[in-house]
Design an enzyme around this catalytic site. Structure first.
Site, PDB file in Angstrom:
ATOM      1  N   SER A  39     -50.436  67.204  33.757  1.00 22.81           N
ATOM      2  CA  SER A  39     -51.333  67.057  32.680  1.00 22.81           C
ATOM      3  C   SER A  39     -50.587  67.231  31.351  1.00 22.81           C
ATOM      4  O   SER A  39     -51.029  67.263  30.163  1.00 22.81           O
ATOM      5  CB  SER A  39     -52.425  68.195  32.802  1.00 22.81           C
ATOM      6  OG  SER A  39     -51.890  69.441  32.644  1.00 22.81           O
ATOM      7  N   ASN A 126     -56.800  79.351  35.375  1.00 23.66           N
ATOM      8  CA  ASN A 126     -58.299  79.094  35.288  1.00 23.66           C
ATOM      9  C   ASN A 126     -58.656  79.522  33.988  1.00 23.66           C
ATOM     10  O   ASN A 126     -59.678  78.767  33.123  1.00 23.66           O
ATOM     11  CB  ASN A 126     -59.059  79.183  36.483  1.00 23.66           C
ATOM     12  CG  ASN A 126     -58.436  78.564  37.585  1.00 23.66           C
ATOM     13  OD1 ASN A 126     -57.745  77.581  37.436  1.00 23.66           O
ATOM     14  ND2 ASN A 126     -59.086  78.909  38.783  1.00 23.66           N
ATOM     15  N   HIS A 172     -87.127  45.706  10.620  1.00 21.36           N
ATOM     16  CA  HIS A 172     -87.008  44.587  11.458  1.00 21.36           C
ATOM     17  C   HIS A 172     -86.007  43.536  10.886  1.00 21.36           C
ATOM     18  O   HIS A 172     -86.073  42.355  11.055  1.00 21.36           O
ATOM     19  CB  HIS A 172     -88.422  43.703  11.828  1.00 21.36           C
ATOM     20  CG  HIS A 172     -89.530  44.497  12.260  1.00 21.36           C
ATOM     21  ND1 HIS A 172     -89.774  44.944  13.392  1.00 21.36           N
ATOM     22  CD2 HIS A 172     -90.369  44.970  11.319  1.00 21.36           C
ATOM     23  CE1 HIS A 172     -90.669  45.441  13.568  1.00 21.36           C
ATOM     24  NE2 HIS A 172     -91.406  45.963  12.353  1.00 21.36           N
ATOM     25  N   SER A 293     -57.885  36.768   5.903  1.00 18.93           N
ATOM     26  CA  SER A 293     -57.627  36.013   7.326  1.00 18.93           C
ATOM     27  C   SER A 293     -56.486  35.121   7.185  1.00 18.93           C
ATOM     28  O   SER A 293     -55.750  34.657   6.289  1.00 18.93           O
ATOM     29  CB  SER A 293     -58.674  34.976   7.216  1.00 18.93           C
ATOM     30  OG  SER A 293     -58.308  33.853   8.261  1.00 18.93           O
ATOM     31  N   LYS A 299     -61.291  34.400   2.564  1.00 20.79           N
ATOM     32  CA  LYS A 299     -62.033  35.348   3.330  1.00 20.79           C
ATOM     33  C   LYS A 299     -61.600  36.851   2.743  1.00 20.79           C
ATOM     34  O   LYS A 299     -60.429  37.191   2.483  1.00 20.79           O
ATOM     35  CB  LYS A 299     -61.574  35.660   4.928  1.00 20.79           C
ATOM     36  CG  LYS A 299     -62.203  34.519   5.668  1.00 20.79           C
ATOM     37  CD  LYS A 299     -63.568  34.544   5.780  1.00 20.79           C
ATOM     38  CE  LYS A 299     -64.327  34.875   7.010  1.00 20.79           C
ATOM     39  NZ  LYS A 299     -63.810  34.824   8.305  1.00 20.79           N
ATOM     40  N   GLU A 306     -65.958  47.025  10.367  1.00 17.95           N
ATOM     41  CA  GLU A 306     -66.154  46.620  11.965  1.00 17.95           C
ATOM     42  C   GLU A 306     -65.615  47.536  13.134  1.00 17.95           C
ATOM     43  O   GLU A 306     -66.132  47.829  13.955  1.00 17.95           O
ATOM     44  CB  GLU A 306     -65.654  45.371  11.995  1.00 17.95           C
ATOM     45  CG  GLU A 306     -66.410  44.100  11.216  1.00 17.95           C
ATOM     46  CD  GLU A 306     -65.397  43.183  11.103  1.00 17.95           C
ATOM     47  OE1 GLU A 306     -65.573  42.163  12.023  1.00 17.95           O
ATOM     48  OE2 GLU A 306     -64.732  42.618  10.137  1.00 17.95           O
ATOM     49  N   TYR A 333     -63.652  76.636  39.433  1.00 15.35           N
ATOM     50  CA  TYR A 333     -62.762  75.581  38.976  1.00 15.35           C
ATOM     51  C   TYR A 333     -62.231  74.511  40.032  1.00 15.35           C
ATOM     52  O   TYR A 333     -62.113  74.714  41.115  1.00 15.35           O
ATOM     53  CB  TYR A 333     -61.372  76.263  38.534  1.00 15.35           C
ATOM     54  CG  TYR A 333     -60.398  75.295  38.031  1.00 15.35           C
ATOM     55  CD1 TYR A 333     -60.399  74.649  36.546  1.00 15.35           C
ATOM     56  CD2 TYR A 333     -59.412  74.727  38.944  1.00 15.35           C
ATOM     57  CE1 TYR A 333     -59.533  73.808  36.362  1.00 15.35           C
ATOM     58  CE2 TYR A 333     -58.515  73.742  38.364  1.00 15.35           C
ATOM     59  CZ  TYR A 333     -58.464  73.253  37.096  1.00 15.35           C
ATOM     60  OH  TYR A 333     -57.760  72.279  36.828  1.00 15.35           O
TER      61      TYR A 333
END
Ligand code: ARG
Length: 474
Positions: A39, A126, A172, A293, A299, A306, A333
């Site tokens: 790890s 642990n 809505h 763009s 654009k 986003e 563990y």
């Protein structure tokens, strides 16, 4: 201190067996075993917490007479040196040494010799990893708290400037009633305020120290768990040794809190995406937070918004991943739990980036009050005000007022005009009691000004709410 003329204790003893647990093994692990087991590639992030935990542990061992003061001092100096080496990028992390705990301990052995072996008295990896990870998650909560507050500050500042700016409120995604932009932004300030309170609750729950639970059952050494807990800034030691090394609910608390926060950010992100379209033009993102763009020169894309919306998926995924790892694990563990860290690290990186990007967008956008105001002229947003006027001035029951207003809306729609452009005679043909006074309630300004109820959108209420938000959150 070790004799520099003598070779240091070997990191990997004969036969390639693991120096930390290889005593009963005749050979080392298969290469693929080493890879699946290691790890260190990600838990190296815990290095500062691991060293802090070890220093607190060894100080306690010395204070309790479990190790000598000389050994404790050598261990402490060695750990300090290792911290310096890691901070300066001079430390060599080794996959053969599995994880951060073994990497640090092995280096300590190189530096101070066999006394390093006393550090692991009365503890296990642990309780060590549970302690390190709680310390790390505690810092992540603190970062999140700061990031949330910074975004709240940006939103509150904008809300103060736009207490009188009117735009359509939607349900809505259909025009509903006029609201003020300041009010709209303060809605997010409330959400982020609840995120902060979730952070505070979860941080308080996480702030107990598992160190000293040892492998699972506690330890026969006369340790002082209260001392190590205090030294590491925990409120108290954990109460049950089995639970201490078994649960990762503190990490799940972090991910659930992060997930809800990311969900909130994604909603604001989505609004920014459509507010900045040429159709809406409610806000214009600064050049610094827009992209162009490669083919369409006109654009201005809201990529940051986003991506905030999109990256929410990663945060939800992290919560789902860790819940799934933990589901059905027997006490205590299990190595499965080594899979607890990457989702949390990724969620922390992702969310902090999203918060910073959102703060940057909000601080630097340009609000187009005119476009917002113009948008209130479509969709009859003051129809409810008209119905309310019929109730209050003429004593018409609300259900009937709703019906009458529906007729008037239909009339205006057929004529292609606003409600306020309908001649009085035509209104009276629908309900004879209507008078000239009705026109006063049909403007968006009158509509928002009238909504003075506690928590309502009236500009005066928004100004008060901005003041209150500053006091509550900043
Ligand atoms: N690298 C391990 C983890 O992150 C540390 C604990 C290992 N404990 C053990 N008994 N193998 O979970």
């Amino acid at each position: 201190m070790p004799d520099p003329t003598q070779p240091a204790t070997p990191v990997v003893p004969d036969k390639g067996t693991n120096p930390m647990w290889g005593g009963r093994f005749a050979g080392g692990p298969a290469a693929i075993m080493e890879r699946i087991n290691a790890s260190i590639g990600f838990d190296r992030k815990l290095w500062a917490q691991d060293i802090a935990g070890s220093r607190a542990h060894v100080a306690m061992l010395a204070a309790q007479g479990i190790v000598s003061a000389e050994d404790a001092a050598a261990i402490d100096h060695g750990l300090e040196q290792i911290a310096g080496e890691i901070a300066e990028g001079k430390f060599e992390f080794k996959t053969a040494l599995e994880d951060i705990h073994f990497n640090v301990e092995s280096r300590l052995t190189e530096i101070i010799g066999p006394a390093a072996g006393r550090l692991h008295t009365a503890r296990s990896r642990n309780d060590q990893v549970a302690t390190d990870f709680r310390l790390w998650v505690r810092d992540a909560f603190d970062r999140l708290e700061q990031g949330l507050q910074a975004l709240q500050a940006a939103l509150i500042a904008q809300a103060g400037q736009h207490a009188d700016t009117i735009l359509p409120g939607f349900t809505h995604l259909q025009v509903a009633q006029p609201v003020t932009f300041g009010h709209h932004l303060l809605a997010y300030v409330e959400m982020l305020g609840r995120d902060r309170s979730r952070v505070a609750d979860a941080r308080a729950r996480a702030n107990e120290c598992p160190l000293g639970a040892a492998a699972l059952a506690g330890t026969p050494y006369p340790i002082d768990r209260h001392a190590t807990a205090k030294a590491l800034g925990f409120d108290r030691p954990t109460a049950n040794s089995l639970d201490s090394v078994s649960d990762r609910d503190f990490a799940l608390d972090y991910l659930a809190t992060a997930g809800i926060c990311a969900m909130h950010l994604s909603r604001l992100a989505e609004e920014i995406v459509f507010w900045s379209t040429p159709q809406f033009r409610f806000v214009r993102l600064s050049d610094g937070f827009s992209t162009g763009s490669s083919i369409m020169p006109q654009k201005r894309n809201p990529d940051a918004a986003e991506l905030v919306r999109g990256k929410t998926g990663r945060v939800f995924g992290s919560l789902g991943a860790l819940l799934t790892v933990m589901k059905g694990l027997p006490l205590t563990y299990q190595k499965d739990m080594q899979e607890d860290k990457e989702p949390v690290f990724d969620a922390d990186d992702t969310l902090m980036l999203c918060l910073a990007a959102m703060t940057g967008m909000v601080e630097s956008w340009t609000v187009n009050a005119e476009a917002m105001r113009r948008a209130t002229e479509a969709g009859f947003p003051t129809a409810t005000d008209l119905a309310d006027w019929l109730v209050r001035q003429l004593g018409v029951p609300f259900r009937e007022a709703h019906h009458i207003t529906g007729h008037l809306v239909k009339l205006a729609e057929d004529k292609g005009c606003h409600l306020s452009d309908l001649p009085l005679a035509e209104m009276q043909a629908v309900h004879p009691g209507i008078t000239d006074a009705v026109y006063a309630v049909l403007t968006a300004e009158a509509s928002v000004a009238s909504r003075k109820s506690h928590g309502g959108t009236a500009p005066d209420r928004v100004r008060e709410a901005v003041q209150a938000a500053k006091e509550r959150f900043l």
